[in-house]
Motif scaffolding. Sequence first.
Motif, PDB file in Angstrom:
ATOM      1  N   GLU A 419       0.833  -1.206   0.000  1.00 32.96           N
ATOM      2  CA  GLU A 419       0.000   0.000   0.000  1.00 32.96           C
ATOM      3  C   GLU A 419       0.871   1.261   0.000  1.00 32.96           C
ATOM      4  O   GLU A 419       0.658   2.180  -0.793  1.00 32.96           O
ATOM      5  N   GLN A 420       1.843   1.319   0.903  1.00 34.11           N
ATOM      6  CA  GLN A 420       2.729   2.484   0.960  1.00 34.11           C
ATOM      7  C   GLN A 420       3.497   2.649  -0.349  1.00 34.11           C
ATOM      8  O   GLN A 420       3.609   3.754  -0.891  1.00 34.11           O
ATOM      9  N   SER A 422       2.750   1.577  -3.326  1.00 38.71           N
ATOM     10  CA  SER A 422       1.869   1.947  -4.427  1.00 38.71           C
ATOM     11  C   SER A 422       1.577   3.440  -4.431  1.00 38.71           C
ATOM     12  O   SER A 422       1.605   4.095  -5.478  1.00 38.71           O
ATOM     13  N   ARG A 423       1.314   3.987  -3.270  1.00 31.85           N
ATOM     14  CA  ARG A 423       1.025   5.425  -3.194  1.00 31.85           C
ATOM     15  C   ARG A 423       2.241   6.259  -3.576  1.00 31.85           C
ATOM     16  O   ARG A 423       2.119   7.296  -4.233  1.00 31.85           O
ATOM     17  N   GLY A 428      -1.378   6.109  -6.088  1.00 29.76           N
ATOM     18  CA  GLY A 428      -2.712   5.639  -5.776  1.00 29.76           C
ATOM     19  C   GLY A 428      -2.698   4.439  -4.862  1.00 29.76           C
ATOM     20  O   GLY A 428      -1.638   3.847  -4.597  1.00 29.76           O
ATOM     21  N   ALA A 429      -3.863   4.039  -4.370  1.00 29.62           N
ATOM     22  CA  ALA A 429      -3.985   2.912  -3.455  1.00 29.62           C
ATOM     23  C   ALA A 429      -3.677   1.602  -4.173  1.00 29.62           C
ATOM     24  O   ALA A 429      -3.894   1.460  -5.386  1.00 29.62           O
ATOM     25  N   TRP A 430      -3.194   0.633  -3.409  1.00 27.02           N
ATOM     26  CA  TRP A 430      -2.789  -0.631  -4.006  1.00 27.02           C
ATOM     27  C   TRP A 430      -3.960  -1.555  -4.314  1.00 27.02           C
ATOM     28  O   TRP A 430      -3.953  -2.247  -5.339  1.00 27.02           O
TER      29      TRP A 430
END
Length: 446
Positions: A419-420, A422-423, A428-430
């Motif tokens: 998640e981190q 990807s942002r 954006g969110a994963w």
Amino acid sequence: MPGLIQPAPTFVEDASAGSRPRWRLWTALGVVAVLLFCLAPLGVLVAALFRQADGGAAGAVGRPAPSPRLGGSGTATGAWLRDRIAEQVDRQSTALLAGDEDGFLAVADPDGSAIDTLRHQFAALRALHVRVWQAEVAARPTPVEGKPREWRFAVTYRYCFETADCTPSQLDVGTRWADGGALPRLVAVDPPDPDTNGPRPWQVNDLVALAGPRTTVASTPALRGKLPDLLARAERAAAVADRYAVGGTPPDRYLIFYAGHAEWNRWYGGDLPEWTGGYAVPVGAGQHDVVLNADELADSQAELDPLLRHEMTHVASLADRKQVGTEDWWLVEGLAEQAAANGRRPRLSRDLDEVRRVVDGDWDGRLADLRPADDAADWRVVGGYGASYLAVHHLVERFGQQPVIEFFRLVLRDGRSLEQASRLAFGGAWRPLSQDCVEYVRQLAG
């Protein structure tokens, strides 16, 4: 032909004769992963131990002993022995780099088991064009029980082949020395430990090698005829793998060993799945060696180029990463498969039938669950690698190669969550991105 990552774990790539490319993470990069063991694990006691900036040895040969030679029992003290052994390995290092075999062997007891080991290792290391050889002796020796004049010393070796401007590979090895006469003599080196991915090829085999600008290829004398073609292919593969260097800095050099049947079962611990065609193994300080299975490639030379690209991309992308968790397997293998494909259109992939079986089977749609079990059927291995490739390929199509490499770096090097990462890499969110990748896999396989 699948491949693996060995260890502690290691990355290995399978190259079964007559099969499609299959790349499989068998255990995780660690020591074959890594790390290898030298002399009979690392083989040679040598070292430009603590070299000064001007290239001279920090401790000159023949300097006065800084501590008394004898202890209360009449045996040499640990401090005296350590200093004398440091001098011995320093002399040996100088001899190795100068091509002086007699000087290299001079540290060994002529009646001990070490001298034959050192003789073979000297020849193999010179064949590989060793350019850096350093050894650091442990501060504290251990007396050998029942042998009052023998001591065990741990030695750390750092070395480079072909170039002195490099990040050295590293190996720890146990050695045994006898205190007798003016200087202690090397009696034996501990045998390579398969649990630490030993032995390295140059510890146990005579070798021949060829070098190009970016790669060195080596094998036993019996397979020397394979090396010119292998070198040409490895140089082409290096141009691709370099583009996947995480952090932007490619490896100093790619070292590829071509293993015959006996060597495949011995080098770096052996004990690999039957379908394995090759693997990349960590050898310390962020460096990796690549090993190819000559038997599995004998009738499938067409698979050699993608296998090299795949394995060498592991070397370029993983660097000091020693283990790869289940959650990240698809990303590690998918990126290597992206390099192996080298621009091939996904719809032309020969693995789509196997990917379809995975999609239509019990796969739950999570990328983390694409990793095949150790005893999985061949189609499941191929399908897992193929689906991982399609997921990474979709990210590359959508965002470009460099953002995907940055995403890889954040996850595998920095330990960020998906998640981190990807942002930071994609903005954006994963979760929706992951679902988009899964839908792409299903669409291509449908």
